[in-house]
Design an enzyme around this catalytic site. Structure first.
Site, PDB file in Angstrom:
ATOM      1  N   GLU A 132       0.840  -1.155  -0.122  1.00 22.29           N
ATOM      2  CA  GLU A 132      -0.137   0.105   0.014  1.00 22.29           C
ATOM      3  C   GLU A 132       0.802   1.320   0.055  1.00 22.29           C
ATOM      4  OE1 GLU A 132      -2.578   0.776   3.404  1.00 22.29           O
ATOM      5  OE2 GLU A 132      -3.196   2.733   2.395  1.00 22.29           O
ATOM      6  N   GLN A 226       3.714  28.233  -6.832  1.00 22.24           N
ATOM      7  CA  GLN A 226       4.646  29.519  -6.828  1.00 22.24           C
ATOM      8  C   GLN A 226       4.855  29.918  -8.056  1.00 22.24           C
ATOM      9  OE1 GLN A 226       5.176  30.964  -3.822  1.00 22.24           O
ATOM     10  NE2 GLN A 226       6.266  32.726  -4.574  1.00 22.24           N
ATOM     11  N   LEU A 227       5.202  29.008  -9.056  1.00 20.89           N
ATOM     12  CA  LEU A 227       5.600  29.455 -10.626  1.00 20.89           C
ATOM     13  C   LEU A 227       4.288  29.901 -11.279  1.00 20.89           C
ATOM     14  CD1 LEU A 227       8.241  26.818 -11.349  1.00 20.89           C
ATOM     15  CD2 LEU A 227       8.474  29.529 -11.265  1.00 20.89           C
TER      16      LEU A 227
END
Ligand code: FAD
Length: 271
Positions: A132, A226-227
């Site tokens: 998992e 942010q970009l």
């Protein structure tokens, strides 16, 4: 099993309780034998598919006086008397997936619904949690790769000060760092998948993949927002949704701290 494989039956695995998550052996949900049945009492929370599940694999204490050794797994079916579903919890992200509370009040479950061996529930979980965790790591790297794709497109289209955002040296460096780290993650992940296929994947390797790849995804998505500037905060942009969805990745399936505990405990001097 046929219904699960064909997708006709939806399943869930219920370990976490309102008072315990990481410290699984302290769970309180009990299953006391009464003739051909177990009588289950307790509550679970944060259960993925909790609302939609037809079958829930519930971690219980068949011997409440023990910790790990007292745990067993019971398959509890939709409609079993004494099994109630609570709220579909309101989450920060992952809105297309239901996450619910489950309650068991004198819920009588046939002993034939015992999964595996009584008292071996913790071992059964440990045996399968590595897979998992690796699948969470794989999802994390794929999501990071997709976030980078969206961001490459966006930063090549969007301009500021007369040039594409991607042309600024800072943007190039951030994009380069993300691309490098994603490549590194994919290589390690491939190695883990090979080990899994060869039935050689260790619990520690799965823990390494889980914490590092999910922390990478978190970093990558944050840089990508942010970009994107302000548009990165708008839910109509997929990167904003990725930002909401990523936060849980380092928590469920075992937190980053617990993964480091698992790895740290196994480390010994080489000589
Ligand atoms: C969306 C979602 C889906 C989920 N799906 C499922 C599911 O399907 N089935 C299921 O059973 N559970 C599920 N969970 C629960 C999830 O696995 C737990 O939230 C997780 O294991 C952490 O447990 P906790 O929330 O009780 O945190 P706690 O155990 O209370 O931990 C709180 C903080 O303390 C830290 N901490 C705890 N112990 C230590 C330690 N020894 N050393 C250092 N730090 C420590 C943790 O890392 C964490 O930062 C889900 C949770 C969410 C939010």
């Amino acid at each position: 099993m046929p219904g699960i494989c064909s997708g006709e039956l939806i399943t869930a695995i219920a370990m976490t309780e309102p008072a315990i998550g990481s410290d699984l052996a302290s769970m309180a949900t009990s299953a006391i034998r009464d003739g051909d049945h177990y009588v289950v009492n307790g509550a679970k929370t944060f259960i993925t598919n909790g609302i939609n599940a037809d079958l829930v694999i519930v971690a219980v204490k068949t011997d409440p006086s023990e910790r790990h050794k007292g745990m067993s797994l019971l398959v509890i079916e939709r409609g079993t008397e004494g099994f109630e579903r609570g709220r579909n919890l309101n989450k920060v992200g992952l809105h297309s997936q239901d996450t619910a509370e489950l309650f068991f009040n004198d819920c009588r479950v046939p002993v034939t619904n015992l999964l595996g061996t009584e008292g071996m529930g913790f071992i059964h979980l440990v045996e399968n949690l590595a897979q998992e965790r690796l699948s969470i790591a794989a999802g994390a790297v794929a999501a990071a790769r997709q976030a980078l794709r969206w961001t490459l497109e966006y930063t090549h289209e969007r301009t500021a000060f007369g040039q594409p955002i991607a042309a600024f040296q800072n943007s190039r460096f951030v994009l380069a760092e993300m691309a490098t780290e994603i490549e590194i993650a994919e290589v390690f992940l491939d190695r883990c998948v090979e080990a899994l296929c060869a039935v050689e994947l260790t619990v520690e390797e799965a823990a390494m993949a889980k914490w590092w790849c999910t922390e990478l995804q978190k970093r990558v998505v944050d840089h990508c927002v942010q970009l994107h500037g302000g548009y990165g905060f708008m839910l109509e942009y997929p990167i904003a949704r990725a930002y909401c969805d990523v936060r849980i990745q380092t928590i469920y399936g075992g937190t980053t701290e617990i993964m480091k505990e698992i790895i740290g405990r196994s480390l010994r001097p080489e000589s």
